[in-house]
Design an enzyme around this catalytic site. Structure first.
Site, PDB file in Angstrom:
ATOM      1  N   ASN A  87      -7.328  -9.067   6.302  1.00 21.81           N
ATOM      2  CA  ASN A  87      -7.829  -8.005   5.437  1.00 21.81           C
ATOM      3  C   ASN A  87      -7.677  -6.598   6.023  1.00 21.81           C
ATOM      4  OD1 ASN A  87      -9.737  -6.703   3.370  1.00 21.81           O
ATOM      5  ND2 ASN A  87     -10.815  -6.383   5.299  1.00 21.81           N
ATOM      6  N   SER A 138      -2.082  -5.107  -2.060  1.00 25.19           N
ATOM      7  CA  SER A 138      -2.508  -4.012  -2.934  1.00 25.19           C
ATOM      8  C   SER A 138      -1.646  -4.026  -4.178  1.00 25.19           C
ATOM      9  CB  SER A 138      -2.353  -2.668  -2.216  1.00 25.19           C
ATOM     10  OG  SER A 138      -2.512  -1.582  -3.111  1.00 25.19           O
ATOM     11  N   TYR A 151       2.303   3.424   3.061  1.00 23.52           N
ATOM     12  CA  TYR A 151       1.365   2.407   2.578  1.00 23.52           C
ATOM     13  C   TYR A 151       2.051   1.476   1.586  1.00 23.52           C
ATOM     14  CZ  TYR A 151      -2.942   0.453   0.559  1.00 23.52           C
ATOM     15  OH  TYR A 151      -3.932  -0.394   0.119  1.00 23.52           O
ATOM     16  N   SER A 154       4.309  -0.895   3.410  1.00 20.62           N
ATOM     17  CA  SER A 154       3.565  -1.907   4.165  1.00 20.62           C
ATOM     18  C   SER A 154       3.028  -2.997   3.252  1.00 20.62           C
ATOM     19  CB  SER A 154       2.415  -1.252   4.941  1.00 20.62           C
ATOM     20  OG  SER A 154       1.351  -0.848   4.085  1.00 20.62           O
ATOM     21  N   LYS A 155       2.588  -2.628   2.063  1.00 20.11           N
ATOM     22  CA  LYS A 155       1.975  -3.615   1.177  1.00 20.11           C
ATOM     23  C   LYS A 155       3.011  -4.499   0.483  1.00 20.11           C
ATOM     24  CE  LYS A 155      -2.308  -2.892   2.096  1.00 20.11           C
ATOM     25  NZ  LYS A 155      -3.079  -3.918   2.812  1.00 20.11           N
TER      26      LYS A 155
END
Length: 253
Positions: A87, A138, A151, A154-155
């Site tokens: 997480n 996400s 971001y 990365s997701k």
């Protein structure tokens, strides 16, 4: 869902989705190992959990030695691992013109490299227990949004990692899935640099960007994580489950 006897390791458990997930698992009888960088916050979450006291093991998962220590300590404490919840994550704002390599490396090291490393270490134990992994991705792993380039990358990496590892471990009885939250009320964006006023406007804008007209709550994401980790989802692997009030299906202007 009864998770009595199951050992669950949750990273980023000191706040937000990780903390809410810890509470849900504890209510269902799981034995918990809670990891994060802030030991005081972890202890506070542990106090709120029901059932047996969670095992708190603080550390920074971007540091290889800490990651190895966290898993080793969990196995020494409980003797096994049934569920790994990856997480922990951070966000950085910026475009291709404004995101430095330092920012990029910081996001990637936290959001995907650490997930890769901890999962790799955990696999032998998950094979023994016929366990599973739930990664927290996400909606940014499904859709593209400007202004958070590192971001986003990365997701989507977390989603691809989830699918690939699910295929690699299915024959060994280990399931791997991920949840894809939309805007969720946590401290993530504030830690990423948003001030109170900007964050309030961001949440208000969720009324337009999410089909259900609101941001999500950490407990709603936690419900999905617990479902994917339980036997109620025994025939689900390699899935990216949106928990985003329909945002992934929208094209807001």
């Amino acid at each position: 869902m009864n998770l009595a006897g199951k050992v669950v390791l949750i990273t980023g458990a000191s706040s937000g989705i990780g903390a809410a997930t810890a509470l849900k698992f504890s209510q269902l009888g799981a034995s918990l190992a809670l990891s994060g960088r802030k030991v005081d916050n972890l202890n506070e979450v542990a106090k709120q959990c029901t059932g047996s006291a969670p095992f708190v093991v603080a550390g920074d998962i971007t540091k290889e030695a800490d990651t190895e220590r966290i898993l080793k300590a969990t196995i020494e404490k409980y003797g096994k691992l049934d569920v790994l919840v990856n997480n922990a994550g951070i966000i950085e704002t910026g475009t291709i013109e404004t995101t430095s390599l330092e920012q990029f490396d910081r996001v990637m090291n936290t959001n995907i490299r650490s997930v890769y490393h901890l999962t790799m270490l955990a696999v032998p134990h998950l094979v023994k227990s016929q366990g599973n992994v739930v990664n927290v991705s996400s909606v940014n792993g499904i859709r593209s949004f400007p202004g958070v380039l590192a971001y986003n990358i990365s997701k989507i990496s977390v989603d691809q990692f989830t699918r690939c590892v699910a295929l690699e471990l299915a024959a060994k009885g280990v399931r791997v899935n991920c949840v894809n939250p939309g805007v969720t009320v946590t401290n993530l964006h504030k830690r990423g640099g948003m001030d109170e006023q900007t964050y309030a406007k961001f949440l208000e804008h969720s009324r337009n960007t999410h089909a259900m007209g609101r941001p999500g709550q950490a407990s709603e994401v936690a419900d999905a994580i617990v479902f994917l980790a339980s036997d109620a989802s025994s025939f689900i692997t390699g899935a990216s489950l949106p928990v985003d009030g329909g945002r992934h299906a929208m094209c807001p202007r």
